[in-house]
Design a protein around this motif. Structure first.
Motif, short mmCIF file in Angstrom:
data_model
loop_
_atom_site.label_atom_id
_atom_site.label_comp_id
_atom_site.label_asym_id
_atom_site.label_seq_id
_atom_site.Cartn_x
_atom_site.Cartn_y
_atom_site.Cartn_z
N ASN A 1 0.82 -1.21 0.00
CA ASN A 1 0.00 0.00 0.00
C ASN A 1 0.86 1.26 0.00
OD1 ASN A 1 -2.94 -0.72 0.30
ND2 ASN A 1 -2.11 -1.86 2.05
N VAL A 2 0.35 2.30 -0.65
CA VAL A 2 0.81 3.66 -0.41
C VAL A 2 0.17 4.10 0.89
CG1 VAL A 2 0.61 6.06 -1.21
CG2 VAL A 2 1.07 4.21 -2.86
N ILE A 3 0.94 4.76 1.76
CA ILE A 3 0.41 5.07 3.10
C ILE A 3 0.37 6.57 3.41
CG2 ILE A 3 1.15 2.84 4.02
CD1 ILE A 3 3.51 4.35 5.36
N TYR A 4 0.67 7.43 2.41
CA TYR A 4 0.67 8.87 2.67
C TYR A 4 -0.68 9.33 3.24
CZ TYR A 4 4.76 8.95 -0.46
OH TYR A 4 5.98 8.73 -1.06
N PRO A 5 -0.68 10.11 4.32
CA PRO A 5 -1.94 10.60 4.90
C PRO A 5 -2.50 11.77 4.10
CG PRO A 5 -0.06 11.37 6.18
CD PRO A 5 0.50 10.47 5.13
#
Length: 285
Positions: free
Chosen positions: A160-164
């Motif tokens: 996953n991409v996890i950027y908030p």
């Protein structure tokens, strides 16, 4: 003409030097660097290398003396106060050295409402230059695409991409294409009539769209599952950079890192390389 590049051994600065050397003679290039030994390969090409300490006004003036064009790349400090102080030294030195034209690196996270730790510095840059007597151009970069390459294995592992970032988008440019614009603007005075350009690719990416790009180039399943800002800060606090990085994505989540312009094409005569093409090219190396 005499061209001066500060921060010439850093990630962006070194590529600016390489691009500049494709356009002018090496003997016309002077480099102001903190550690001259790191610029030995440039000196071997015939460039002048001078010691430059942003805290030492005399060394900045010495590097900028007789410069027709000076390119200022800020040092890698993590707070706006340090960078503004450094920039004031550069402005004073450029005025004293009577620099013909000053080119300054900016960043799209410069809005007054942006919570990014360095937004105050990047917002200060155009206002301070406007109040100076200098001829100048600001080149505002989007996010660098380059860190996505070494980050990809971690994203593959996480799946996953996890950027908030929520539903907001990010805009990118590569270091190489940014550097090419710096060199192009430095050597084409007709571009100086515009005081600011913003360097981006032709589109921005929501996080699901970014995840899809990364999945396509890696061939591995990658989705989007954001962590919270506080979690992100703790996860990436190596070198005490966690808060700065989290604050950048806090601004991004407000839509403040999604800027897209045609300025790259205006300057270079072609669109910037797309993010998928850039990543595929880098991963093939």
């Amino acid at each position: 003409m005499k061209f001066v590049v500060t921060g010439a051994t850093g990630h962006l600065g070194s590529q600016i030097v390489q691009q500049l050397a494709q356009r002018v003679a090496a003997t016309d290039i002077t480099l102001g660097v903190h550690t001259p030994a790191k610029a030995a390969s440039f000196a071997d090409q015939g460039m002048t290398v001078l010691p430059l300490d942003y805290g030492d006004q005399g060394s900045i003036v010495a590097s900028l003396t007789d410069a027709d064009v000076a390119i200022y790349v800020p040092s890698k400090s993590h707070d706006s106060f340090s960078r503004v102080t450094e920039f004031e030294h550069v402005i004073a030195a450029a005025e004293q050295a009577q620099v013909g034209h000053l080119i300054v690196m900016g960043f799209i996270a410069d809005q007054a409402t942006n919570p990014f730790d360095l937004s105050a510095f990047y917002g200060y840059v155009p206002r301070r230059l406007a109040s100076s007597g200098l001829s100048y151009t600001i080149l505002r970069n989007a996010l660098y695409a380059d860190p996505l390459v070494p980050y990809l294995p971690e994203l593959i592992e996480r799946k996953n991409v996890i950027y908030p970032m929520g539903d907001a988008s990010l805009s990118f440019i590569s270091l190489a294409e940014s550097a090419a614009v710096f060199a192009e603007v430095a050597t084409r005075p007709e571009l100086w009539t515009q005081s600011m350009y913003t360097l981006t690719q032709e589109r921005s990416y929501t996080m699901p769209a970014l995840a899809q790009v990364l999945q396509n180039v890696s061939g591995q399943p990658i989705g989007y599952a954001p962590v919270t800002l506080s979690e992100f800060e703790k996860m990436y606090d190596q070198g005490n950079e966690g808060h700065m990085l989290a604050s950048m994505y806090a601004g991004g989540a407000q839509g403040l890192l999604a800027t897209v312009t045609d300025d790259f094409k205006t300057i270079m005569g072609r669109p910037a390389q797309t993010l998928p093409d850039f990543l595929a090219q880098e991963l093939a190396k």
